[in-house]
Design a protein around this motif. Structure first.
Motif, PDB file in Angstrom:
ATOM      1  N   UNK A  25      15.007  11.157  36.051  1.00 10.51           N
ATOM      2  CA  UNK A  25      13.942  11.873  35.338  1.00 10.51           C
ATOM      3  C   UNK A  25      12.569  11.258  35.604  1.00 10.51           C
ATOM      4  N   UNK A  26      12.539  10.029  36.039  1.00  9.54           N
ATOM      5  CA  UNK A  26      11.269   9.361  36.286  1.00  9.54           C
ATOM      6  C   UNK A  26      10.850   9.321  37.738  1.00  9.54           C
ATOM      7  N   UNK A  27      11.576   9.997  38.620  1.00  9.63           N
ATOM      8  CA  UNK A  27      11.236   9.941  40.040  1.00  9.63           C
ATOM      9  C   UNK A  27       9.987  10.760  40.320  1.00  9.63           C
ATOM     10  N   UNK A  28       9.031  10.104  40.921  1.00 11.83           N
ATOM     11  CA  UNK A  28       7.737  10.719  41.219  1.00 11.83           C
ATOM     12  C   UNK A  28       7.041   9.903  42.308  1.00 11.83           C
ATOM     13  N   UNK A  29       6.021  10.485  42.896  1.00 10.22           N
ATOM     14  CA  UNK A  29       5.127   9.780  43.806  1.00 10.22           C
ATOM     15  C   UNK A  29       3.828   9.542  43.048  1.00 10.22           C
ATOM     16  N   UNK A  30       3.570   8.306  42.666  1.00  5.18           N
ATOM     17  CA  UNK A  30       2.318   7.995  41.978  1.00  5.18           C
ATOM     18  C   UNK A  30       1.161   8.145  42.970  1.00  5.18           C
ATOM     19  N   UNK A  31       0.127   8.850  42.542  1.00  8.80           N
ATOM     20  CA  UNK A  31      -1.087   8.983  43.345  1.00  8.80           C
ATOM     21  C   UNK A  31      -2.119   7.946  42.929  1.00  8.80           C
ATOM     22  N   UNK A  32      -2.277   7.762  41.622  1.00  8.50           N
ATOM     23  CA  UNK A  32      -3.229   6.787  41.084  1.00  8.50           C
ATOM     24  C   UNK A  32      -2.729   6.347  39.715  1.00  8.50           C
ATOM     25  N   UNK A  33      -2.656   5.040  39.514  1.00  2.64           N
ATOM     26  CA  UNK A  33      -2.222   4.500  38.226  1.00  2.64           C
ATOM     27  C   UNK A  33      -3.470   4.163  37.413  1.00  2.64           C
ATOM     28  N   UNK A  34      -3.538   4.688  36.172  1.00  4.79           N
ATOM     29  CA  UNK A  34      -4.716   4.500  35.335  1.00  4.79           C
ATOM     30  C   UNK A  34      -4.530   3.446  34.259  1.00  4.79           C
ATOM     31  N   UNK A  35      -3.318   3.143  33.894  1.00  5.06           N
ATOM     32  CA  UNK A  35      -3.073   2.211  32.795  1.00  5.06           C
ATOM     33  C   UNK A  35      -3.443   2.866  31.471  1.00  5.06           C
ATOM     34  N   UNK A  36      -3.853   2.040  30.532  1.00  2.00           N
ATOM     35  CA  UNK A  36      -4.224   2.554  29.204  1.00  2.00           C
ATOM     36  C   UNK A  36      -5.557   3.298  29.290  1.00  2.00           C
ATOM     37  N   UNK A  37      -5.543   4.536  28.843  1.00  2.50           N
ATOM     38  CA  UNK A  37      -6.750   5.379  28.870  1.00  2.50           C
ATOM     39  C   UNK A  37      -7.084   5.759  27.427  1.00  2.50           C
ATOM     40  N   UNK A  38      -8.315   5.492  27.025  1.00  2.13           N
ATOM     41  CA  UNK A  38      -8.763   5.833  25.673  1.00  2.13           C
ATOM     42  C   UNK A  38      -8.777   7.346  25.489  1.00  2.13           C
ATOM     43  N   UNK A  39      -8.393   7.804  24.306  1.00  3.65           N
ATOM     44  CA  UNK A  39      -8.358   9.241  24.009  1.00  3.65           C
ATOM     45  C   UNK A  39      -9.698   9.920  24.284  1.00  3.65           C
ATOM     46  N   UNK A  40     -10.780   9.215  24.027  1.00  2.00           N
ATOM     47  CA  UNK A  40     -12.106   9.794  24.225  1.00  2.00           C
ATOM     48  C   UNK A  40     -12.427  10.128  25.678  1.00  2.00           C
ATOM     49  N   UNK A  41     -11.718   9.500  26.621  1.00  2.00           N
ATOM     50  CA  UNK A  41     -11.963   9.764  28.038  1.00  2.00           C
ATOM     51  C   UNK A  41     -11.131  10.927  28.582  1.00  2.00           C
TER      52      UNK A  41
END
Length: 190
Positions: free
Chosen positions: A39-55
């Motif tokens: 279920x988690x198989x994917x090709x990551x394009x860009x990892x963002x990490x923690x992103x604030x809701x406001x962004x």
């Protein structure tokens, strides 16, 4: 929210790869690897990490524009590789150049939206299959990579850019997998 941009293979391709990894799991040493869930198989394009809701509104808008500027492209899972003796992955073939451009655009969209991104690394399209278990002695992944060398899935057309949320395990149960949730998708080239 812990987020990344990704290309998600269709279920038929996931099923093909699952059959291939069943054979890999019979190789000597396979029990020393922590295999990722289908279920988690994917090709990551860009990892963002923690992103604030406001962004998020600006990130969504910029990813939508990035997707609009890129045309659909062919892709298939092909071969494999490793990162050191820690990560076993399946590779990609077909539209690698359009995929790299989409990865660059997904990273740029996040930076412009105010997401604090780690240093830029050269993009290596890969789908993680297994990781060495913590505390394990070094495992030779070369036999696994060799077994994947001739593998090639059915080709599909990548037609969407996905924003995915990664929910890290919270139970503390050994071997628990992260859960992935698609937050949004944008069609390419439309």
């Amino acid at each position: 929210m812990r987020l990344f941009a990704a290309v998600l293979p269709p279920q038929v391709v996931i099923d093909e790869l699952a059959a291939e990894t069943a054979d890999l799991r019979r190789l000597p040493g396979a029990e020393r690897l922590r295999w990722t869930g289908h279920a988690g198989w994917h090709f990551t394009l860009a990892f963002y990490g923690e992103v604030a809701d406001g962004l998020l509104p600006e990130l969504h808008a910029r990813l939508a524009r990035a997707a609009h500027r890129h045309r659909p492209f062919p892709l298939r899972i092909s071969g494999g590789g490793r990162f050191d003796h820690k990560v076993l992955w399946a590779g990609a073939a077909g539209g690698l150049e359009p995929m790299r451009h989409l990865a660059d655009a997904a990273g740029a969209a996040a930076r412009r939206a105010g997401v604090d991104m780690d240093e830029h690394r050269p993009y290596t399209p890969h789908l993680t299959l297994a990781r060495a278990r913590g505390g394990e002695a070094r495992l030779d992944l070369v036999p696994f990579v060799d077994a994947l060398a001739a593998y090639g899935s059915a080709e599909w057309t990548v037609s969407d850019l996905a924003l995915v949320r990664s929910n890290l395990p919270a139970s503390g149960v050994p071997g628990e997998q992260p859960r992935y949730e698609t937050v949004a998708t944008w069609p390419l080239g439309r």
